[in-house]
Motif scaffolding. Sequence first.
Motif, PDB file in Angstrom:
ATOM      1  N   LEU A  91      32.282  51.199  27.873  1.00  0.00           N
ATOM      2  CA  LEU A  91      33.813  51.728  28.573  1.00  0.00           C
ATOM      3  C   LEU A  91      35.150  50.859  27.924  1.00  0.00           C
ATOM      4  CD1 LEU A  91      35.673  52.923  30.641  1.00  0.00           C
ATOM      5  CD2 LEU A  91      34.955  50.841  32.380  1.00  0.00           C
ATOM      6  N   LEU A  92      34.130  49.342  27.854  1.00  0.00           N
ATOM      7  CA  LEU A  92      35.112  48.612  26.831  1.00  0.00           C
ATOM      8  C   LEU A  92      35.451  48.731  25.742  1.00  0.00           C
ATOM      9  CD1 LEU A  92      33.804  45.207  28.275  1.00  0.00           C
ATOM     10  CD2 LEU A  92      36.036  46.163  28.744  1.00  0.00           C
ATOM     11  N   LEU A  93      34.655  49.234  24.822  1.00  0.00           N
ATOM     12  CA  LEU A  93      34.793  50.010  23.402  1.00  0.00           C
ATOM     13  C   LEU A  93      35.396  50.950  23.231  1.00  0.00           C
ATOM     14  CD1 LEU A  93      33.238  49.440  20.248  1.00  0.00           C
ATOM     15  CD2 LEU A  93      31.651  51.255  21.067  1.00  0.00           C
ATOM     16  N   GLY A  94      34.782  51.650  24.232  1.00  0.00           N
ATOM     17  CA  GLY A  94      36.113  53.737  24.517  1.00  0.00           C
ATOM     18  C   GLY A  94      37.639  52.714  24.501  1.00  0.00           C
ATOM     19  N   GLY A  95      38.151  51.861  25.446  1.00  0.00           N
ATOM     20  CA  GLY A  95      39.092  51.007  25.429  1.00  0.00           C
ATOM     21  C   GLY A  95      39.865  50.349  24.154  1.00  0.00           C
ATOM     22  N   ILE A 287      36.658  34.693  30.406  1.00  0.00           N
ATOM     23  CA  ILE A 287      37.737  35.622  31.878  1.00  0.00           C
ATOM     24  C   ILE A 287      36.297  35.121  33.228  1.00  0.00           C
ATOM     25  CG2 ILE A 287      38.300  37.840  30.195  1.00  0.00           C
ATOM     26  CD1 ILE A 287      35.907  38.941  31.725  1.00  0.00           C
ATOM     27  N   PHE A 288      34.872  34.800  33.043  1.00  0.00           N
ATOM     28  CA  PHE A 288      34.581  34.287  34.030  1.00  0.00           C
ATOM     29  C   PHE A 288      34.890  32.924  34.668  1.00  0.00           C
ATOM     30  CE2 PHE A 288      31.743  37.311  31.719  1.00  0.00           C
ATOM     31  CZ  PHE A 288      31.506  37.938  32.323  1.00  0.00           C
ATOM     32  N   SER A 289      35.781  31.802  34.030  1.00  0.00           N
ATOM     33  CA  SER A 289      36.167  31.281  34.147  1.00  0.00           C
ATOM     34  C   SER A 289      36.875  30.984  35.534  1.00  0.00           C
ATOM     35  CB  SER A 289      36.962  29.796  32.924  1.00  0.00           C
ATOM     36  OG  SER A 289      37.898  30.948  32.916  1.00  0.00           O
ATOM     37  N   ASN A 290      37.125  32.455  36.151  1.00  0.00           N
ATOM     38  CA  ASN A 290      37.979  32.463  37.249  1.00  0.00           C
ATOM     39  C   ASN A 290      37.139  32.644  37.982  1.00  0.00           C
ATOM     40  OD1 ASN A 290      39.553  33.658  39.336  1.00  0.00           O
ATOM     41  ND2 ASN A 290      41.370  32.667  38.017  1.00  0.00           N
ATOM     42  N   ARG A 291      37.488  31.246  39.228  1.00  0.00           N
ATOM     43  CA  ARG A 291      36.679  32.212  40.280  1.00  0.00           C
ATOM     44  C   ARG A 291      36.401  33.243  41.433  1.00  0.00           C
ATOM     45  NH1 ARG A 291      36.194  27.453  44.201  1.00  0.00           N
ATOM     46  NH2 ARG A 291      35.002  28.798  45.531  1.00  0.00           N
ATOM     47  N   ASN A 292      37.929  34.064  41.293  1.00  0.00           N
ATOM     48  CA  ASN A 292      38.354  35.342  41.940  1.00  0.00           C
ATOM     49  C   ASN A 292      37.389  36.199  41.596  1.00  0.00           C
ATOM     50  OD1 ASN A 292      39.560  33.623  44.396  1.00  0.00           O
ATOM     51  ND2 ASN A 292      40.949  33.772  42.697  1.00  0.00           N
ATOM     52  N   ARG A 293      37.693  36.564  39.700  1.00  0.00           N
ATOM     53  CA  ARG A 293      37.444  36.967  39.400  1.00  0.00           C
ATOM     54  C   ARG A 293      35.907  37.061  38.744  1.00  0.00           C
ATOM     55  NH1 ARG A 293      39.828  35.742  33.487  1.00  0.00           N
ATOM     56  NH2 ARG A 293      40.572  33.945  34.542  1.00  0.00           N
ATOM     57  N   THR A 294      34.973  35.805  38.799  1.00  0.00           N
ATOM     58  CA  THR A 294      33.221  35.773  39.079  1.00  0.00           C
ATOM     59  C   THR A 294      32.830  36.743  40.826  1.00  0.00           C
ATOM     60  OG1 THR A 294      33.653  34.004  37.000  1.00  0.00           O
ATOM     61  CG2 THR A 294      31.997  35.111  38.372  1.00  0.00           C
ATOM     62  N   SER A 421      40.013  41.875  32.690  1.00  0.00           N
ATOM     63  CA  SER A 421      39.270  41.743  33.639  1.00  0.00           C
ATOM     64  C   SER A 421      39.175  43.052  35.206  1.00  0.00           C
ATOM     65  CB  SER A 421      40.558  40.675  34.509  1.00  0.00           C
ATOM     66  OG  SER A 421      41.164  39.577  34.704  1.00  0.00           O
ATOM     67  N   SER A 422      39.867  43.807  34.385  1.00  0.00           N
ATOM     68  CA  SER A 422      39.549  44.876  35.856  1.00  0.00           C
ATOM     69  C   SER A 422      38.759  46.258  34.997  1.00  0.00           C
ATOM     70  CB  SER A 422      41.030  46.085  36.102  1.00  0.00           C
ATOM     71  OG  SER A 422      41.656  45.807  34.752  1.00  0.00           O
ATOM     72  N   ALA A 423      38.724  45.740  33.615  1.00  0.00           N
ATOM     73  CA  ALA A 423      37.382  46.102  32.678  1.00  0.00           C
ATOM     74  C   ALA A 423      36.480  46.286  33.437  1.00  0.00           C
ATOM     75  CB  ALA A 423      37.675  46.560  31.067  1.00  0.00           C
ATOM     76  N   VAL A 424      36.068  45.074  33.386  1.00  0.00           N
ATOM     77  CA  VAL A 424      34.724  44.346  33.773  1.00  0.00           C
ATOM     78  C   VAL A 424      34.433  44.898  34.903  1.00  0.00           C
ATOM     79  CG1 VAL A 424      33.480  42.389  33.327  1.00  0.00           C
ATOM     80  CG2 VAL A 424      35.048  42.435  31.839  1.00  0.00           C
ATOM     81  N   THR A 427      32.611  48.164  34.637  1.00  0.00           N
ATOM     82  CA  THR A 427      31.672  48.058  33.605  1.00  0.00           C
ATOM     83  C   THR A 427      30.568  47.816  34.529  1.00  0.00           C
ATOM     84  OG1 THR A 427      32.587  47.781  31.915  1.00  0.00           O
ATOM     85  CG2 THR A 427      30.940  47.568  31.848  1.00  0.00           C
ATOM     86  N   GLY A 428      30.955  46.638  35.153  1.00  0.00           N
ATOM     87  CA  GLY A 428      30.407  46.264  36.356  1.00  0.00           C
ATOM     88  C   GLY A 428      29.371  47.056  37.700  1.00  0.00           C
ATOM     89  N   GLN A 429      30.228  47.879  37.980  1.00  0.00           N
ATOM     90  CA  GLN A 429      29.823  49.019  38.871  1.00  0.00           C
ATOM     91  C   GLN A 429      28.707  49.907  38.597  1.00  0.00           C
ATOM     92  OE1 GLN A 429      31.017  51.969  38.932  1.00  0.00           O
ATOM     93  NE2 GLN A 429      30.544  52.580  41.155  1.00  0.00           N
ATOM     94  N   GLN A 430      29.112  49.804  37.331  1.00  0.00           N
ATOM     95  CA  GLN A 430      28.408  51.320  36.749  1.00  0.00           C
ATOM     96  C   GLN A 430      27.026  50.665  36.164  1.00  0.00           C
ATOM     97  OE1 GLN A 430      29.278  54.917  36.119  1.00  0.00           O
ATOM     98  NE2 GLN A 430      30.662  54.362  37.233  1.00  0.00           N
ATOM     99  N   VAL A 431      26.920  49.152  35.648  1.00  0.00           N
ATOM    100  CA  VAL A 431      25.627  49.120  35.066  1.00  0.00           C
ATOM    101  C   VAL A 431      24.648  48.366  36.632  1.00  0.00           C
ATOM    102  CG1 VAL A 431      24.352  46.851  34.093  1.00  0.00           C
ATOM    103  CG2 VAL A 431      26.756  48.256  33.143  1.00  0.00           C
ATOM    104  N   GLY A 432      25.388  47.932  37.299  1.00  0.00           N
ATOM    105  CA  GLY A 432      25.256  47.298  38.450  1.00  0.00           C
ATOM    106  C   GLY A 432      24.767  48.655  39.248  1.00  0.00           C
TER     107      GLY A 432
END
Length: 510
Positions: A91-95, A287-294, A421-424, A427-432
């Motif tokens: 997905l990220l590569l497609g974007g 992007i993982f440095s922000n606790r809300n995103r992580t 942030s929103s793309a990951v 991706t996380g939902q699909q891989v999860g």
Amino acid sequence: MTDRTTGKTVEASVTHPNGRAGGGTAAPPPTPERRNNGLALAVIATAQLMVVLDVSIVNVALPSMKDSLGFSWANLEWVVNAYTLAFGGLLLLGGRACDLYGQRRVFLWGVSLLAVASLLGGLATTQAWLIAARAAQGVCGAMVAPAALALIATMFTEGKERNRAMGVYAAMSGAGGAIGNLLGGVFTDVLSWRWVLFVNVPIALVLALLGPRVLRESRTRKEPLDLPGALTATAGATLLVYGLVNAATHDWGDALTMGPIVGGLVLLALFVVVEARSSDPLMPLSIFSNRNRTGSYIIMFAIGAVLFAMFYFLTLFMQQVAGYSPLKTGLAFLPFAVIVMVLAGVAGQLVGKIGPKPLLMTGTLLAAGALFWFSRLSAEDGYAAQLLGPLLLIGAGVAICFVPLTLAAVAGVHDHEAGISSAVLNTGQQVGGSLGLAVLGTVAAHLTRDRVADLGAAADAHSVGAAYADGYARAFGIAGFVMIAAFLVAALVIRVRKDEIDPEVAGAAI
């Protein structure tokens, strides 16, 4: 913006992994010419419907595919996983490709190739053929989805016009899950399971013909494409899932189990190294440095894991144990889809008033309760007594989570980080979902196999059905604890205040 049925969460302004929409350089300002914008929106929204259908429409057809092509229960999971791994992993590569080669060009290539992949999948005569076609569909989906969202961002003026377009897009996303389950039942019952794949062909061909006439091309850039990052991430996740699926039929110490698992972990570690050293990575590790995103990524990963497994197990239970027809199975999932569509809108209104955290805590607890309810599943249970209640409860839980997760993932971030942030999150939902199905499917398979072995010569259709139900129930119980962990993340990690939520973003995310 959230796909309310599959849980996919994405942003309209996302194509470049560093958050630069419309090809990195400023997108051309909208022209006064508007006569084709309505048709353009219809093309974009229909493409999204097609991508959502590819996730949901195969669920009800899985038992028929198994009987037709001789799948084992373990290998049947790959009909789902082949699509989601390719889609989520690329997905990220497609974007990124949208930025480099143009949004319209990537969109048109994606829908055209999707027609070919779907036709070949419908003609499949072997398991490997079907799985390969599903993976090809996932690759095409990873091209179409980010291109469609980016086209909305660049073709529609920011504000009411874009929000209206996003509302239409979101409605198609929400309807796609319900339509997919229902069409899957109709096609499988009346025609054949092959039509759950063939249905894409005429839709994609119409989009490919209309697209050049109504869609505007974006500017492009000459920058490197992070192929090493995309390949190591996708190959690593695929090997890891392959090893976990093999654990259902082989010992954990078997080379076919541990070899792929170790190889997958090595490739995922290599992906981290590649991204850390890349000058223009697909997924900047910062992007993982922000606790809300992580925290949001962890919660969405958990939701994907339990939802994919739930649909898979319930489809098999309804048709293989309870004796439902494919059409009746599709109709059985409609209450879930309806409550997701309704409550996602309610959550979008509430999140600006109370903030994401209370909604995320409530949603994850409701989902956990539903999964523990499912863990009491038995072969004798009817739809009203044991399936309808938890379906409504988990639908309410995940619907309440969708919009807050999107907003928590992008709250307080810089403009250049909003896209990734929103793309990951997506991706996380699909891989999860793929990893969750692999792990929980292995749990269910081991318990079922042990129960059937204990029965020995006394095994009959009813007792074997009860053994399958016991396996699914055990997996649902573990899934319930996964959602309890997600609740703890929501309670202890998420710190977004309601005054950090942009009302315009909240409205677009509904």
